[in-house]
Design a protein around this motif. Structure first.
Motif, mmCIF file in Angstrom:
data_model
loop_
_atom_site.group_PDB
_atom_site.id
_atom_site.type_symbol
_atom_site.label_atom_id
_atom_site.label_comp_id
_atom_site.label_asym_id
_atom_site.label_seq_id
_atom_site.Cartn_x
_atom_site.Cartn_y
_atom_site.Cartn_z
ATOM 1 N N VAL A 90 0.858 -1.186 0.000
ATOM 2 C CA VAL A 90 0.000 0.000 0.000
ATOM 3 C C VAL A 90 0.898 1.241 0.000
ATOM 4 C CG1 VAL A 90 -1.720 1.271 1.361
ATOM 5 C CG2 VAL A 90 -1.844 -1.218 1.194
ATOM 6 N N HIS A 91 0.471 2.305 -0.661
ATOM 7 C CA HIS A 91 1.253 3.541 -0.728
ATOM 8 C C HIS A 91 1.351 4.204 0.642
ATOM 9 C CE1 HIS A 91 1.836 3.706 -5.050
ATOM 10 N NE2 HIS A 91 0.606 3.235 -5.158
ATOM 11 N N LEU A 92 2.566 4.343 1.128
ATOM 12 C CA LEU A 92 2.782 4.962 2.438
ATOM 13 C C LEU A 92 2.477 6.449 2.438
ATOM 14 C CD1 LEU A 92 6.021 3.092 3.512
ATOM 15 C CD2 LEU A 92 3.708 2.786 4.426
ATOM 16 N N ALA A 93 2.530 7.102 1.277
ATOM 17 C CA ALA A 93 2.231 8.533 1.212
ATOM 18 C C ALA A 93 0.793 8.828 1.612
ATOM 19 C CB ALA A 93 2.514 9.075 -0.180
ATOM 20 N N ASP A 94 -0.067 7.800 1.653
ATOM 21 C CA ASP A 94 -1.450 7.970 2.106
ATOM 22 C C ASP A 94 -1.571 7.756 3.616
ATOM 23 O OD1 ASP A 94 -2.287 8.438 -0.505
ATOM 24 O OD2 ASP A 94 -2.677 6.317 -0.873
ATOM 25 N N GLY A 95 -0.440 7.476 4.268
ATOM 26 C CA GLY A 95 -0.436 7.177 5.695
ATOM 27 C C GLY A 95 -0.280 8.413 6.557
ATOM 28 N N LEU A 96 -0.153 8.171 7.845
ATOM 29 C CA LEU A 96 -0.062 9.215 8.848
ATOM 30 C C LEU A 96 1.359 9.291 9.391
ATOM 31 C CD1 LEU A 96 -1.546 11.231 10.740
ATOM 32 C CD2 LEU A 96 -1.943 9.301 12.276
ATOM 33 N N VAL A 97 1.928 10.501 9.420
ATOM 34 C CA VAL A 97 3.258 10.728 9.977
ATOM 35 C C VAL A 97 3.113 11.295 11.386
ATOM 36 C CG1 VAL A 97 5.407 12.033 9.732
ATOM 37 C CG2 VAL A 97 4.257 11.145 7.707
ATOM 38 N N MET A 98 3.826 10.664 12.337
ATOM 39 C CA MET A 98 3.845 11.124 13.727
ATOM 40 C C MET A 98 5.288 11.045 14.207
ATOM 41 S SD MET A 98 0.660 8.716 14.894
ATOM 42 C CE MET A 98 1.444 7.347 14.042
ATOM 43 N N ASP A 99 5.891 12.193 14.459
ATOM 44 C CA ASP A 99 7.297 12.257 14.851
ATOM 45 C C ASP A 99 8.155 11.563 13.791
ATOM 46 O OD1 ASP A 99 6.771 13.698 17.243
ATOM 47 O OD2 ASP A 99 6.179 11.830 18.211
ATOM 48 N N GLU A 100 8.818 10.437 14.131
ATOM 49 C CA GLU A 100 9.684 9.724 13.187
ATOM 50 C C GLU A 100 9.006 8.475 12.616
ATOM 51 O OE1 GLU A 100 13.206 8.782 15.398
ATOM 52 O OE2 GLU A 100 13.776 10.878 15.579
ATOM 53 N N ILE A 101 7.708 8.370 12.763
ATOM 54 C CA ILE A 101 6.966 7.169 12.388
ATOM 55 C C ILE A 101 6.006 7.460 11.235
ATOM 56 C CG2 ILE A 101 5.292 5.431 13.192
ATOM 57 C CD1 ILE A 101 8.062 5.171 14.509
ATOM 58 N N ILE A 102 5.974 6.530 10.259
ATOM 59 C CA ILE A 102 4.941 6.530 9.227
ATOM 60 C C ILE A 102 4.048 5.333 9.508
ATOM 61 C CG2 ILE A 102 6.494 5.332 7.594
ATOM 62 C CD1 ILE A 102 3.572 7.628 6.575
ATOM 63 N N GLU A 103 2.745 5.583 9.539
ATOM 64 C CA GLU A 103 1.770 4.518 9.780
ATOM 65 C C GLU A 103 1.071 4.192 8.471
ATOM 66 O OE1 GLU A 103 -0.916 4.057 13.445
ATOM 67 O OE2 GLU A 103 -2.186 5.012 11.927
ATOM 68 N N CYS A 104 1.116 2.931 8.078
ATOM 69 C CA CYS A 104 0.472 2.489 6.842
ATOM 70 C C CYS A 104 -1.041 2.694 6.947
ATOM 71 C CB CYS A 104 0.798 1.017 6.597
ATOM 72 S SG CYS A 104 0.003 0.360 5.124
ATOM 73 N N PRO A 105 -1.675 3.202 5.886
ATOM 74 C CA PRO A 105 -3.106 3.468 5.951
ATOM 75 C C PRO A 105 -3.992 2.220 5.921
ATOM 76 C CG PRO A 105 -2.294 3.955 3.759
ATOM 77 C CD PRO A 105 -1.089 3.635 4.611
#
Length: 104
Positions: A50-65
């Motif tokens: 899944v495209h990570l650019a659609d996810g949520l960034v929090m501090d140093e973390i990317i969350e997969c959507p």
């Protein structure tokens, strides 16, 4: 030596956010940290592509959507189930207001 590829303008990414960058049939994710630094990883989650650019960034973390798997975008380390494979990271540099990736 691998060439640097211009990916975007520095202002194209909001602080603590991510954008998608496609080049040469591959997808990358480019991040801007809360400290105004830039980072890049493969653009697809290692779990279900899944495209990570659609996810949520929090501090140093990317969350997969899709399933909320998490990665540290600075190191590529898998940080939360269901992901268990790390993301590949890429060198990034900022020159004259442009973000460049070294993707070789």
């Amino acid at each position: 030596m691998t060439d640097w590829i211009e990916a975007c303008g520095a202002g194209d990414i909001d602080e603590e956010d991510v954008i998608r960058f496609d080049h040469g049939g591959r997808t990358f994710a480019i991040y801007r940290s809360p400290d105004d630094e830039y980072f890049a990883t493969d653009g697809l989650c290692t779990h279900e592509k899944v495209h990570l650019a659609d996810g949520l960034v929090m501090d140093e973390i990317i969350e997969c959507p899709k399933h909320n798997g998490r990665f540290n975008y600075k190191t590529g380390a898998a940080k939360g189930a269901p992901v268990c494979l790390n993301l590949r990271t890429y060198p990034v540099k900022l020159e004259a207001g442009k973000v460049y990736l070294q993707i070789g």
